[in-house]
Design a protein around this motif. Structure first.
Motif, mmCIF file in Angstrom:
data_model
loop_
_atom_site.group_PDB
_atom_site.id
_atom_site.type_symbol
_atom_site.label_atom_id
_atom_site.label_comp_id
_atom_site.label_asym_id
_atom_site.label_seq_id
_atom_site.Cartn_x
_atom_site.Cartn_y
_atom_site.Cartn_z
ATOM 1 N N THR A 29 0.861 -1.190 -0.086
ATOM 2 C CA THR A 29 0.159 0.007 0.066
ATOM 3 C C THR A 29 0.838 1.355 0.157
ATOM 4 N N VAL A 31 1.012 5.644 0.169
ATOM 5 C CA VAL A 31 -0.080 6.705 0.580
ATOM 6 C C VAL A 31 0.880 8.124 0.247
ATOM 7 N N ARG A 95 -6.044 3.585 8.743
ATOM 8 C CA ARG A 95 -6.500 4.926 8.593
ATOM 9 C C ARG A 95 -5.226 5.935 9.017
ATOM 10 N N ILE A 113 -7.713 4.318 4.772
ATOM 11 C CA ILE A 113 -6.766 3.920 3.609
ATOM 12 C C ILE A 113 -7.339 2.807 3.024
ATOM 13 N N THR A 115 -6.266 -0.375 1.326
ATOM 14 C CA THR A 115 -5.107 -0.957 1.414
ATOM 15 C C THR A 115 -5.048 -1.910 0.078
ATOM 16 N N ASN A 119 -2.934 5.396 -2.755
ATOM 17 C CA ASN A 119 -3.910 6.421 -2.140
ATOM 18 C C ASN A 119 -3.105 7.879 -2.142
ATOM 19 N N LEU A 121 -4.066 11.332 -0.730
ATOM 20 C CA LEU A 121 -5.174 12.144 0.206
ATOM 21 C C LEU A 121 -4.667 13.628 0.149
#
Length: 211
Positions: A29, A31, A95, A113, A115, A119, A121
């Motif tokens: 994952t 982010v 999260r 999030i 997974t 992501n 954000l």
């Protein structure tokens, strides 16, 4: 001797299968994103690095559990962040909890999030804004009542021949639409009103029952 060789080969094959199974349970994952003040592209941290908490939901029994911090991430001086982690494929939620607070800003709720995916954000901190509401009962009658419901259980109540000013802290760079009800002689009149509140500023507005 051949029996031992078969046993060793069997162990190696089992180990390879086990590794493959373990790999299939890992979700890579990523982010990335940025922290901004709502309605702008500005970072509210004023050149300081902010902290974000990566959390995972862990259950400790039936209907019992909570989010626990598994890592801490720092932004750069512009509020940008980027990181990767490996999540177990066990349907547990992950999260971002917002650790840093900024002057004259409301802290947003945590962001979930997805997974196993990328992501992006954009974390939006809502700026403070103030509403100075002048409320006038122009033609008052005995027993008049005015209720202004700001939400979240915050209600302003005014009675009789009111001519008052109410000061409230609200979210900025947003429209606000309080629920307003005027009562006279057991009759109810709903007053619809909506106004925009620029951040870091005080907005003046008036309501006149005029009945």
């Amino acid at each position: 001797m051949k029996t031992k060789q078969y046993i060793i080969i069997g162990i190696l094959i089992f180990s390879l299968i086990a590794c493959k199974k373990d790999d299939s349970k890992i979700l890579n994952t990523s982010v990335s994103g940025k922290i901004i003040t709502l309605g702008t592209n500005n970072y509210p941290g004023n050149d300081f690095k902010s902290k974000l908490l990566l959390q995972r939901y862990e259950s400790s029994g039936i209907l019992v559990g909570g989010f626990k911090t598994i890592d801490t991430i720092s932004t750069d001086k512009n509020g940008q962040f980027s990181f990767e982690f490996k999540a177990k494929n066990d349907y547990s939620q992950h999260r971002i909890e917002l650790f840093s607070e900024y002057d004259f800003h409301f802290t947003p709720e945590p962001l979930l999030i997805n997974t196993g995916k990328k992501n992006n954000l954009i974390i939006k901190y809502v700026p403070y804004a103030w509403i100075k509401l002048h409320v006038v009962n122009q033609n008052p009658s005995l027993g008049d009542e005015l209720y202004i419901n700001w939400g979240g259980g915050d209600i302003s109540r005014l009675y009789g021949p009111f001519n008052d000013t109410i000061l409230k802290l609200r979210g900025g760079n947003l429209f606000t639409s309080p629920s307003i009800s005027f009562y006279r002689n057991e009759n109810k009149r709903d007053i619809r009103d909506s106004f925009y509140l620029p951040g870091f500023d005080t907005t003046y507005h008036s309501i006149n029952t005029n009945i």
